[in-house]
Design a protein around this motif. Structure first.
Motif, short mmCIF file in Angstrom:
data_model
loop_
_atom_site.label_atom_id
_atom_site.label_comp_id
_atom_site.label_asym_id
_atom_site.label_seq_id
_atom_site.Cartn_x
_atom_site.Cartn_y
_atom_site.Cartn_z
N LYS A 147 6.28 15.69 17.57
CA LYS A 147 6.25 14.99 17.77
C LYS A 147 5.25 13.80 17.45
N VAL A 148 5.50 13.26 16.47
CA VAL A 148 4.92 11.80 15.54
C VAL A 148 4.34 10.82 15.65
N LEU A 149 2.96 10.66 16.04
CA LEU A 149 2.26 9.33 16.42
C LEU A 149 1.95 8.66 15.08
N ILE A 150 3.40 7.55 15.20
CA ILE A 150 2.56 6.44 13.50
C ILE A 150 1.62 4.97 15.18
N HIS A 151 0.69 5.17 13.27
CA HIS A 151 -0.82 4.73 14.35
C HIS A 151 -1.71 3.55 13.14
N CYS A 152 -2.49 3.31 13.78
CA CYS A 152 -3.24 2.19 12.83
C CYS A 152 -4.40 1.58 13.97
N THR A 153 -5.32 1.19 13.37
CA THR A 153 -7.05 0.37 14.25
C THR A 153 -6.42 0.08 15.71
N ASP A 154 -6.13 -1.25 15.53
CA ASP A 154 -5.86 -1.41 16.31
C ASP A 154 -4.32 -2.14 17.13
N GLY A 155 -3.73 -0.15 16.81
CA GLY A 155 -2.15 -0.31 17.77
C GLY A 155 -0.92 -0.69 16.95
N TYR A 156 -0.76 -1.69 16.27
CA TYR A 156 -0.19 -2.69 16.19
C TYR A 156 0.20 -3.40 15.08
N THR A 157 -0.87 -3.20 14.09
CA THR A 157 -1.17 -4.48 12.67
C THR A 157 -0.32 -3.77 12.17
#
Length: 677
Positions: free
Chosen positions: A411-421
């Motif tokens: 399972k892979v999570l692509i993430h960033c601080t706000d979740g979309y930018t």
């Protein structure tokens, strides 16, 4: 909001940016033109209720002699108990606010020497510069000004109110809140001080404060009140200064609903806080969801906000999009894949360049190669049962990366601080690769079918369009000719942003979105509410795209000038939006920029539909406007607070504001300060 052990950020209106909370990446405050100045006889008709329906705010702290004892006669300072303080705050929250016409343009800030501001608002009559007699509040000031601990609801620091050094002997005058220079209809930063001028002021200290310091501060504030009375012709003793006679621990024990931050610096969750509520709404909006088999998009997990997006997902690989990251090389990917063979491995952490960092036309083939390698690597570890089929093993034997078999899907999570930018580039590229979709289909399906709100830079659109043939050619799902894909008309007219989905049936956008009807159709938007800005569609577009006239509503003569009201239009606009909801379609609400007039209507609908107070509805819409910060000006904001009164009356609920006007304006100013230029 649950109790949080995370210390709140040190917030102040009178310090450098070092004292403000960290900004959410890539958000910005757009410039909002106020439009033409209003002229006598040409203004929009006044908002309801009519001007002759005057409202005056009452207070149970006046006269002070009723329930309080006099501590000092010269200057006069009164003692107030914790019980009376709680009663006074409860009473003021149940009082209807004066109508907007009674307090505007005074609340905008009308400095006698600010000719631009005066000429715009009060060239016709100087009487509106006088202090309104209808408005009254309660201001709480904490001795020492440290609001990171032992903070009462709505408390401010002394230096937000008094001139000079608050503890100096010569301090005894209020700050002049009205700006001397410039023009603005968004002077949120002056409202706490401005309201203090027409408030009873209650001074308190925490249990570590020297009582002498509180006494001295109270006397200085009282002297400032007397000076302000004389200067502005206000009845002597109409507003008074009080000291809290009980220790802070008494308030904490008996009236916990008044404590925003406890003595240990922990937020109690008893008082709504804009800064944290926006982040909680953002986490809820952008929480991790599956975009392709075993691959998720979401925000970086943050235990402090108790909104860990990967909770319950058992994520094996975290890929963080970061401005400082480089594209992983093939050897690193191979080594990471080897480590995944261990069934007990800890979650892997990988970084990838953020959206907007690979810039066409200067991007290199190596960057495109790296993007493709990462997409392929993710697909292989998320779908090992497809990659390692026996008939394909012979083909894979010559590839160094492919020789490593993964026993189970990761399972892979692509993430960033706000979740979309920052994660949108990799997320879109992978979605195209894994699902075999051209960029325009990936764009729409990720938003509509996968329910993701996202922002992509125009450079990302250009990059993905340029390398689209390669992505599809290497995709395990694409089976057609990659060089003869027809590009829809709307794609070339998009600037990277989609209209913001506020509710499933209501979008908030700008004039550019409204003038892109093909895009709106793709998103399921078939109704347009134009607030003060008319459409400029080519001749015949409505007929060609089958847009009936009843699917348009134009609200005329509403400029973003701090004068034109929107209150009169709330009901008509919300009925229009409701018809779209009942028809199973969505409405785009827009003005020119999509941050003030149209945002005001969207907040009103959220309050109406979800039953939220204005502060919570404001944060709800603000979080979902993605990279653009909503900016309803002072009058619109005040009208929405009055709209909350109307909503409660309609639901047969007693009037009780969650936060007062001064606190709301102060919180908005603090949230926007990190982004202001």
């Amino acid at each position: 909001m649950p109790r949080s052990s995370t210390p709140p950020p040190h917030l102040t209106l009178n310090t450098s940016s070092r004292g403000t909370p960290a900004a959410i990446p890539n958000k910005h405050i757009p410039i909002c033109s106020p439009g033409p100045a209003p002229f006598r006889g040409l203004e929009t008709p006044p908002a309801s209720p009519p001007k002759d329906s005057l409202i005056e705010t009452s207070s149970i702290t006046y006269p002070p002699s009723t329930h309080c004892s006099l501590y000092s006669e010269d200057p006069p300072v009164w003692m107030i108990s914790a019980q009376r303080l709680a009663q006074a705050l409860e009473h003021i929250s149940t009082q209807p606010l004066p109508n907007p016409e009674q307090v505007f343009p005074w609340l905008h800030g009308l400095h006698a020497e600010n000719q631009i501001q005066l000429a715009f608002f009060v060239s016709r009559r100087k009487s509106v510069r006088k202090v309104p007699k209808c408005i009254r509040g309660i201001t709480i000031v904490k001795t020492g000004g440290d609001l990171s601990v032992s903070k009462l609801k709505g408390a401010i620091a002394p230096d937000e109110l008094l001139q000079g050094r608050c503890m100096s002997e010569d301090a005894g005058a209020f700050i002049e809140p009205d700006p001397k220079d410039g023009f603005s209809v968004r002077n949120f930063q002056i409202q706490a001080c401005k309201m203090a001028l027409v408030s009873d002021i209650i001074v308190y200290g925490d249990d570590k404060t020297n009582p002498g310091a509180t006494i001295e501060l109270a006397k200085k504030i009282s002297r400032a009140q007397r000076a302000y009375e004389t200067k502005n012709g206000i009845q002597r003793g109409l507003f008074n200064t009080f000291m809290l006679g009980d220790h802070f621990c008494v308030v904490e024990q008996k009236y916990p609903e008044l404590v925003a931050v406890d003595p240990e610096g922990c937020m109690t969750g008893k008082v709504m806080d804009f800064f944290y509520w926006e982040r909680l709404e953002m986490c809820e909006m952008s929480k991790a969801s599956e975009i392709s088999n075993n691959v998720y998009l979401g925000p970086t997990p943050d235990d402090a906000l108790e909104c860990s997006s990967s909770q319950g997902l058992a994520i094996d690989v975290n890929i963080e999009a970061s401005d400082l990251a480089h594209v992983p090389d093939p050897r690193s990917l191979k080594n990471l894949k080897i480590s995944l063979k261990d069934s007990k491995h800890a979650p892997l952490h990988i970084e990838f360049p953020s959206s907007g960092s690979i810039m066409p036309p200067t991007w290199s083939h190596a960057e495109a190669d790296g993007l493709m390698e990462v997409c392929k690597w993710i697909y292989e570890i998320a779908n090992p049962q497809e990659v390692n089929k026996p008939e394909e093993q012979a083909v894979n034997d010559g590839d160094d990366i492919e020789m490593v078999d993964i026993a189970r899907p990761q399972k892979v999570l692509i993430h960033c601080t706000d979740g979309y930018t920052e994660s949108s580039l990799l997320g879109l590229a992978y979605f195209m690769y894994a699902e075999g979709l051209p960029v325009h289909d990936a764009w729409v399906q990720l938003h509509r079918e996968k329910g993701r709100n996202f922002f992509a830079y125009p450079t990302d659109v250009a990059l993905l369009t340029a390398i689209q043939p390669r992505i599809l050619q290497e995709s395990p799902r694409w089976k057609e000719d990659v060089f003869h894909i027809s590009e829809p008309q709307w794609l070339s007219r998009i600037d990277g942003s989609l209209p913001s989905r506020i509710l499933p049936y209501m979008y908030l956008g700008n004039l550019g979105h409204a003038n892109n009807p093909e895009l709106l159709k793709e998103l399921g938007i078939t109704r347009i509410l134009s607030v003060g800005e008319s459409l400029s569609w080519p001749e015949g577009t409505k007929k060609r795209l089958n847009w009936p006239s009843e699917n348009f509503l134009f609200i005329d003569r509403v400029q973003d000038n701090g004068v034109d009201p929107l209150w009169d239009e709330f009901d008509r606009c919300l009925r229009f939006i409701e018809r779209g909801k009942l028809d199973g379609t969505a409405t785009l609400v827009h003005c020119r920029v999509g941050v003030s007039r149209s945002a005001t209507i969207c907040i009103a609908e959220v309050m109406n539909e979800l039953g939220l107070s204005f502060p919570r509805a404001y944060c709800f819409v603000r979080a979902r406007r993605l990279n653009v910060i909503i900016q309803p000006h002072l009058r619109f904001t005040y009208e929405l607070l009055k709209w909350e009164e109307f909503q409660r009356e309609k639901r047969n609920e007693p009037l009780r504001r969650e936060l007062e006007w001064a606190t709301i304006a102060r919180e908005i100013a603090l949230m926007n300060k990190p982004y202001s230029r």
